[in-house]
Motif scaffolding. Sequence first.
Motif, short mmCIF file in Angstrom:
data_model
loop_
_atom_site.label_atom_id
_atom_site.label_comp_id
_atom_site.label_asym_id
_atom_site.label_seq_id
_atom_site.Cartn_x
_atom_site.Cartn_y
_atom_site.Cartn_z
N SER A 81 -14.03 1.73 -4.99
CA SER A 81 -14.11 0.46 -4.27
C SER A 81 -15.55 0.08 -3.96
O SER A 81 -15.86 -1.10 -3.75
CB SER A 81 -13.30 0.53 -2.96
N TRP A 82 -16.43 1.08 -3.91
CA TRP A 82 -17.83 0.83 -3.59
C TRP A 82 -18.75 1.00 -4.79
O TRP A 82 -19.76 0.33 -4.90
CB TRP A 82 -18.30 1.79 -2.49
N ASN B 12 -18.92 2.56 -9.17
CA ASN B 12 -18.09 2.88 -10.33
C ASN B 12 -18.81 3.85 -11.25
O ASN B 12 -19.94 3.59 -11.69
CB ASN B 12 -17.75 1.58 -11.08
N GLY C 89 -21.88 -1.65 -8.05
CA GLY C 89 -22.15 -0.91 -6.83
C GLY C 89 -23.16 0.20 -7.00
O GLY C 89 -23.21 1.13 -6.18
N THR D 59 -25.29 1.07 -3.99
CA THR D 59 -24.60 1.38 -2.74
C THR D 59 -24.74 2.87 -2.42
O THR D 59 -24.48 3.72 -3.26
CB THR D 59 -23.12 1.02 -2.83
N ALA E 88 -20.27 4.15 1.79
CA ALA E 88 -18.84 4.26 1.46
C ALA E 88 -18.12 5.17 2.44
O ALA E 88 -17.03 4.83 2.94
CB ALA E 88 -18.68 4.80 0.03
N GLU F 92 -10.33 0.00 -9.49
CA GLU F 92 -11.60 -0.37 -10.11
C GLU F 92 -11.79 -1.88 -10.06
O GLU F 92 -11.01 -2.63 -10.63
CB GLU F 92 -11.63 0.07 -11.58
N PRO G 203 -17.50 -4.85 -6.93
CA PRO G 203 -17.64 -5.12 -5.49
C PRO G 203 -18.36 -6.43 -5.19
O PRO G 203 -18.25 -6.95 -4.07
CB PRO G 203 -18.42 -3.91 -4.97
N SER H 124 -16.31 -4.59 -0.99
CA SER H 124 -15.79 -3.24 -0.82
C SER H 124 -15.02 -3.05 0.47
O SER H 124 -13.88 -2.57 0.47
CB SER H 124 -16.94 -2.23 -0.88
N TYR H 125 -15.64 -3.38 1.60
CA TYR H 125 -15.01 -3.13 2.89
C TYR H 125 -13.72 -3.92 3.04
O TYR H 125 -12.68 -3.37 3.45
CB TYR H 125 -15.97 -3.49 4.02
N TYR I 289 -11.68 -5.20 0.81
CA TYR I 289 -10.58 -4.78 -0.05
C TYR I 289 -10.09 -3.38 0.30
O TYR I 289 -8.89 -3.09 0.24
CB TYR I 289 -10.98 -4.90 -1.53
N ALA I 290 -11.01 -2.49 0.67
CA ALA I 290 -10.59 -1.16 1.11
C ALA I 290 -9.72 -1.26 2.35
O ALA I 290 -8.74 -0.53 2.50
CB ALA I 290 -11.81 -0.28 1.38
#
Length: 303
Positions: free
Chosen positions: A13-14, A16, A23, A26, A31, A273, A276, A281-282, A284-285
């Motif tokens: 999510s953060w 790949n 990301g 990041t 994460a 996958e 982001p 990220s945040y 959707y997580a």
Amino acid sequence: MTWNVRIGINPLSWMNDDLPSLGGNTLLETALSEGREIGYEGFELGNKFPKDGPGLKAKLDEFNLACVSGWYSGFLATGTVADEIERCQAHMRKLQYNGARVVVYGECADTIQGQIDTPVSRRPRFASEALWQAYAERLNAFGEHLLTTYGIKLAYHHHMGAYVESPADVDKLMELTDPGKVFLLFDTGHAYFGGAADPVALLKKHVKRVVHVHCKDVRAPVIARARNDGWSFLNGVLNGTFTVPGDGALDYEAVLATLKEAGYEGWLVVEAEQDPAVAPSYDYAKKGYDTLRGIVDRLSQVA
């Protein structure tokens, strides 16, 4: 009656691993801190995590997180059990040190999942029953080794672009392998993309073998385009084939009810996958966590 499952997340999510540009800048700590703040109890591993057992534990402990599991790239479709046993040592020791009970086995021999210019339809296939049988025997031997040496179960990940992709492939794998040595990682998104119009029906067939679950949702129109236009797996990811539970077409109430009824007590892992930059990220997580948490809590109230 409380349902004894834990909700974890994969760092995809953060950031790949297959597409490092997604990301790539990041920080791992970002994460981990965001995942913990949302409510996740643990993380699966990615390439930014410490490579040794004590280092990994120290990093996860900073954020009060558990080690859920980690992907292992296996090559038993073409290689030998002896080579796999030798190659896996550092990874399995790291998982064992951190209390992981399963390993995500991804078959990477001849896979095209990481080739952005190769249509997913060109994936490898076993050409004969004898090749299938030989593969199953190697998996049985390797699975037995992992159990006896590390106390870790081989959770086989059916995956787009690899030898075991379609529902028929999953059926064949489960038929030929030993249920006490080779187990199933059920991935809702790969099941749908691989041809299961109803992933719950496939899950019900093999739920007694399931020891790990990847919870990703699907954008059905995008997957239809991916199939019709001959996209690669990675191009599908870039265009949004997958998303988090609660944001797509799959019936997660039915998925989780099936797992609960079968007595499943492992991890539910949000693993979707996405880019982001397109799917923050945040946000959707959190959507994935809130969806699973709500369903698990409701099911826990059902006798």
